[in-house]
Each structure stands twice: as C-alpha cells, then as structure tokens.
Scaffold this motif. Structure first.
Motif, PDB file in Angstrom:
ATOM      1  N   PRO A   9       6.829  32.851  17.016  1.00 46.64           N
ATOM      2  CA  PRO A   9       7.915  33.835  16.936  1.00 46.64           C
ATOM      3  C   PRO A   9       8.330  34.298  18.329  1.00 46.64           C
ATOM      4  O   PRO A   9       7.491  34.506  19.209  1.00 46.64           O
ATOM      5  CB  PRO A   9       7.298  34.990  16.139  1.00 46.64           C
ATOM      6  N   ILE A  10       9.629  34.445  18.545  1.00 50.98           N
ATOM      7  CA  ILE A  10      10.153  34.990  19.796  1.00 50.98           C
ATOM      8  C   ILE A  10      11.195  36.057  19.450  1.00 50.98           C
ATOM      9  O   ILE A  10      11.709  36.098  18.340  1.00 50.98           O
ATOM     10  CB  ILE A  10      10.786  33.915  20.694  1.00 50.98           C
ATOM     11  N   GLY A  11      11.491  36.904  20.411  1.00 49.35           N
ATOM     12  CA  GLY A  11      12.465  37.951  20.169  1.00 49.35           C
ATOM     13  C   GLY A  11      11.893  39.061  19.307  1.00 49.35           C
ATOM     14  O   GLY A  11      10.720  39.048  18.930  1.00 49.35           O
ATOM     15  N   ASP A  12      12.741  40.029  19.008  1.00 47.41           N
ATOM     16  CA  ASP A  12      12.310  41.153  18.190  1.00 47.41           C
ATOM     17  C   ASP A  12      12.097  40.690  16.755  1.00 47.41           C
ATOM     18  O   ASP A  12      12.999  40.088  16.159  1.00 47.41           O
ATOM     19  CB  ASP A  12      13.368  42.258  18.231  1.00 47.41           C
ATOM     20  N   PRO A  13      10.939  40.952  16.174  1.00 41.17           N
ATOM     21  CA  PRO A  13      10.670  40.456  14.816  1.00 41.17           C
ATOM     22  C   PRO A  13      11.580  41.070  13.763  1.00 41.17           C
ATOM     23  O   PRO A  13      11.775  40.492  12.692  1.00 41.17           O
ATOM     24  CB  PRO A  13       9.203  40.850  14.579  1.00 41.17           C
ATOM     25  N   GLU A  14      12.168  42.244  14.071  1.00 42.96           N
ATOM     26  CA  GLU A  14      13.067  42.884  13.123  1.00 42.96           C
ATOM     27  C   GLU A  14      14.527  42.491  13.333  1.00 42.96           C
ATOM     28  O   GLU A  14      15.408  42.978  12.629  1.00 42.96           O
ATOM     29  CB  GLU A  14      12.935  44.406  13.215  1.00 42.96           C
ATOM     30  N   GLY A  15      14.765  41.624  14.293  1.00 40.01           N
ATOM     31  CA  GLY A  15      16.128  41.157  14.522  1.00 40.01           C
ATOM     32  C   GLY A  15      16.971  42.068  15.385  1.00 40.01           C
ATOM     33  O   GLY A  15      18.207  41.999  15.343  1.00 40.01           O
ATOM     34  N   ARG A  16      16.349  42.893  16.198  1.00 45.88           N
ATOM     35  CA  ARG A  16      17.094  43.803  17.074  1.00 45.88           C
ATOM     36  C   ARG A  16      17.880  43.011  18.122  1.00 45.88           C
ATOM     37  O   ARG A  16      17.374  42.040  18.694  1.00 45.88           O
ATOM     38  CB  ARG A  16      16.121  44.758  17.766  1.00 45.88           C
TER      39      ARG A  16
ATOM     40  N   PRO B 297      17.990  34.894  10.913  1.00 48.65           N
ATOM     41  CA  PRO B 297      16.570  34.773  10.559  1.00 48.65           C
ATOM     42  C   PRO B 297      15.704  34.953  11.799  1.00 48.65           C
ATOM     43  O   PRO B 297      16.193  34.877  12.930  1.00 48.65           O
ATOM     44  CB  PRO B 297      16.469  33.345  10.011  1.00 48.65           C
ATOM     45  N   PRO B 298      14.402  35.195  11.624  1.00 50.34           N
ATOM     46  CA  PRO B 298      13.507  35.313  12.779  1.00 50.34           C
ATOM     47  C   PRO B 298      13.570  34.065  13.652  1.00 50.34           C
ATOM     48  O   PRO B 298      13.699  32.939  13.152  1.00 50.34           O
ATOM     49  CB  PRO B 298      12.124  35.479  12.137  1.00 50.34           C
ATOM     50  N   MET B 299      13.504  34.258  14.961  1.00 47.89           N
ATOM     51  CA  MET B 299      13.573  33.144  15.896  1.00 47.89           C
ATOM     52  C   MET B 299      12.172  32.647  16.251  1.00 47.89           C
ATOM     53  O   MET B 299      11.236  33.441  16.364  1.00 47.89           O
ATOM     54  CB  MET B 299      14.305  33.567  17.174  1.00 47.89           C
ATOM     55  N   THR B 300      12.068  31.351  16.415  1.00 50.50           N
ATOM     56  CA  THR B 300      10.790  30.754  16.828  1.00 50.50           C
ATOM     57  C   THR B 300      11.040  29.737  17.928  1.00 50.50           C
ATOM     58  O   THR B 300      12.146  29.195  18.072  1.00 50.50           O
ATOM     59  CB  THR B 300      10.095  30.057  15.644  1.00 50.50           C
ATOM     60  N   ARG B 301      10.010  29.493  18.703  1.00 52.65           N
ATOM     61  CA  ARG B 301      10.051  28.443  19.724  1.00 52.65           C
ATOM     62  C   ARG B 301       8.715  27.729  19.683  1.00 52.65           C
ATOM     63  O   ARG B 301       7.674  28.353  19.856  1.00 52.65           O
ATOM     64  CB  ARG B 301      10.317  29.031  21.111  1.00 52.65           C
ATOM     65  N   HIS B 302       8.755  26.427  19.404  1.00 54.40           N
ATOM     66  CA  HIS B 302       7.531  25.643  19.252  1.00 54.40           C
ATOM     67  C   HIS B 302       6.625  26.247  18.188  1.00 54.40           C
ATOM     68  O   HIS B 302       5.387  26.272  18.331  1.00 54.40           O
ATOM     69  CB  HIS B 302       6.784  25.528  20.584  1.00 54.40           C
ATOM     70  N   GLY B 303       7.249  26.773  17.143  1.00 49.94           N
ATOM     71  CA  GLY B 303       6.486  27.332  16.035  1.00 49.94           C
ATOM     72  C   GLY B 303       6.000  28.747  16.234  1.00 49.94           C
ATOM     73  O   GLY B 303       5.383  29.314  15.343  1.00 49.94           O
TER      74      GLY B 303
ATOM     75  N   LEU C  19      23.048  38.628  14.509  1.00 55.04           N
ATOM     76  CA  LEU C  19      23.730  37.908  13.437  1.00 55.04           C
ATOM     77  C   LEU C  19      23.844  36.444  13.821  1.00 55.04           C
ATOM     78  O   LEU C  19      23.905  36.105  15.015  1.00 55.04           O
ATOM     79  CB  LEU C  19      25.131  38.494  13.201  1.00 55.04           C
ATOM     80  N   ASP C  20      23.857  35.577  12.832  1.00 47.51           N
ATOM     81  CA  ASP C  20      24.023  34.161  13.143  1.00 47.51           C
ATOM     82  C   ASP C  20      25.502  33.854  13.365  1.00 47.51           C
ATOM     83  O   ASP C  20      26.369  34.731  13.281  1.00 47.51           O
ATOM     84  CB  ASP C  20      23.403  33.280  12.047  1.00 47.51           C
TER      85      ASP C  20
END
Length: 370
Positions: free
Chosen positions: A283-290, A275-281, A267-268
């Motif tokens: 995706p990082i972390g679990d794509p489903e937000g786990r 929302p999905p997390m990104t680093r330098h464009g 949760l934010d």
C-alpha cells in the motif's frame, strides 16, 4: 555517494551521513542522534514543502563544500558568502539561469536552519546578504526585461472572488469531481487555507451552525502550530458560496458511504472514488484516499487553465486572494490575520495583499488636498 538526510526546520536535528553512516565531516558532532520514531515525530511538525526545499538546498551546499574541502557544518561566514557568490555566477542546468534572489534568500535560510537544528551557532550572513543585495540591484537595473522580472518575488496570482467565479463556472458541478473541486476552491479561499491545510481537513472538521448562519471549520495551521476555527457564512452568490459548496460535497460523499475520514478525497480518471494505491503489492499513499498537497494545488492550476485565466495560480492563490479581497472590502488587518491564522502584527501578512493598478480608491493621494 554522500547523502544529506532531510534538513528539518528549527527545533529539529540534522544528521549528515554518507551511505555507510559515517560522519560527513569529523568535526561534526550531533550527539547520539534521534531514533526513527523521534525523527518521524519531529518531521510531522514541519511543513512538507519547507522540509523538501531546505533539504535540497542544504544537500547542494554540503556537496559544494565537500568538493572544495570546506566544512558545511559548522560553516564560516566566508564559506556562506563564497557559496552565494558561486550561485550568483552559475547557471542552473534546468533553467540556464542562476538562482533568483528570492531562491537565494531561501538557501541562506536553509543553511542557518541546519545549524540551529544541529545545535550549532549559525554563521554570520552579512557578507552573503550584501552579495545578494548587489545581485538583486544589478538585475533590477538591467536593460533585459527577463532579468528585471527575476529580481522580483515570484508570487502566485491572487484568486479573488471575480476570479473564482470564472473558475467554478468551468466545473461540472453535477459530478462528484466538480463538487469536490468547487468546495476545495471556495472553502480554501474562505478560510485562507494553504493547500496542505485543506487536504488535512476531515468530514468532522466541518460543523454546521445550528442557527443556520454557515459552517465552522477546525483548521490546524501547521506553519504556526496552532488551531483556528474560522466561521464561514453563507455567500450572497450561490455559485461561489463556500457553505453551499461544502454541504454539496458532504452530501455527495454521504451518498458514497463516506461519512467520516478525509473531506477532500482522491478520485480516479472517471471521477469515482479512487481505490487504495499499491506499488509492488504494498500500500502507498493515504489509506483513506486523502488527496495530497500537490493534487490540491493541481486542482487550482488545472481549473485556472480550463477557465482561460492568465497568470500563475497555485495553492497560495486562494490564501492571497482572501487577504486581498477582505482588505479591499475594508476588513481590519487584525481580523483578517486571526481568521487566516496569522499572528497579530504579522509582517508576512502584508505581503499577501495584492496591489491594484494604482488608479483605484486605495491610491494614497486621494483626498490629501493636492
């Protein structure tokens, strides 16, 4: 700079290489090595916390061996004994104190695990363990209270039901975050889950009993590599009922359109689905937000702080609290172990039983006729 790739637990393979891919020691032969796909498959079967801890321990051992011109793999019994003696006498930069005895037990285990993983005979550790026993005795007999505390196992506090009542009372359970955190705490306790096992649960892991008795939860116990299906009944106290808490979370997730995927989601800071997390464009972390294991442990620690609870509460507090509460309620240790995913007769299970103050009904002197 010499690097040691993550040391995997038993049945994995350890590759010790420097930055160019050359062998750290010419005597080390690990065969053709694993492909990236095979290494990833093996690592998936190792608890993350175990892999990280053993990797860090063995990396430091390898660096110490390299500095003194000793072989780390295979290591001799004398090398291991010398290393443990070195750690006993050397303050750590972060704490200003040498390793605790329990940490040194893990260091010895990491060295033996590295050898097994590389198909080498583990070194004899009797000398190292004798040095460790002497160190523990010296700390235990010290006049310094801090030294005596360091000789004891560094265990987390048990989150028993009375403690959980305080925890959930500190949550705003009208919000998605409050519902998520309450379900995490109460379900984690009810199924004796590790934080890693909790965050691995999906919405589909929960099955509502058709006869209205509660829920069944499909839990993969990564430590023992098997599934368990503990049944969780409705609690007598609605505020700490794990079934009600989980159903409330499922309803809240459904209102957000989440009817599958992770049960415990990120949760934010506003308490909304992150929302999905990104680093330098990327995706990082679990794509489903786990949620991550660390995030789940933080929920427990932060809730304990908000409730004003004294002590150290982390992920294992729920698991320890379940065993303690169930045992104090008279449950059989076999039933407790099977519910929580321990093997029958597990010695490790006994370490989870939190001792009372010695004045209660569990005192073994009661009724013996003195």
């Amino acid at each position: 700079m010499t690097e040691v790739l993550p040391v995997l637990a038993a049945a994995a393979v350890v590759d010790l290489v420097d930055g160019s891919g050359a062998a750290l020691h010419p005597e080390v032969h690990t065969g053709p090595g694993l492909s990236p796909q095979a290494r990833a498959a093996v690592e998936a079967g190792i608890p993350d916390s175990t892999r990280r801890a053993y990797s860090a321990d063995f990396r430091q051992f390898a660096a110490w061996c390299a500095e003194l011109g000793r072989d780390c793999l295979p290591a001799t019994a004398d090398t291991v004994t010398e290393y443990i003696a070195h750690l006993i006498a050397t303050p750590r930069p972060r704490t200003g104190q040498p390793y605790s005895p329990s940490s040194l037990e893990r260091v010895i285990a990491s060295i033996r695990t590295a050898h097994k993983a590389a198909a080498r005979t583990p070194p004899e550790t009797k000398g190292a363990r004798k040095a460790l026993a002497g160190y523990r005795a010296a700390l235990s007999e010290s006049d310094d209270d801090a030294a005596r505390r360091r000789a004891q196992p560094n265990r987390v506090n048990a989150a028993v039901p009375a403690t959980l009542r305080r925890f959930v009372a500190a949550l705003d359970r009208t919000t998605l975050k409050g519902k998520r955190d309450a379900a995490l705490l109460l379900l984690g306790h009810a199924i004796a889950a590790r934080a890693s096992e909790l965050v691995a649960l999906n919405v589909g892991s929960v099955t509502v009993d058709p006869d209205g008795r509660g829920i069944a939860v499909a839990v993969y116990r990564k430590k023992v590599k098997r599934w368990t299906h503990p049944k969780v009944m409705y609690g007598s106290n609605p505020a700490t009922c794990p079934v009600r808490a989980v159903l409330a979370l499922l309803e809240a997730l459904g209102a957000e359109g989440r009817t599958d995927g992770p049960l415990f989601v990120r949760l934010d800071r506003h308490g909304h689905l992150a929302p999905p997390m990104t680093r330098h464009g990327r995706p990082i972390g679990d794509p489903e937000g786990r949620m991550t294991t660390q995030a789940a442990a933080d929920v427990i620690e932060n809730t304990a702080a908000a409730a004003g609870a004294e002590g150290r509460y982390r992920g294992h507090s729920l698991r320890r609290g379940f065993v303690t509460a169930a045992r104090n309620a008279g449950a059989d240790m076999v039933d407790i172990g099977r519910h929580g995913g321990w093997a029958d007769g597990s010695k490790a299970l006994l370490a989870y039983v939190e001792e009372d103050d010695g004045w209660g009904e569990n005192n073994p002197l009661i009724g013996i006729g003195l």
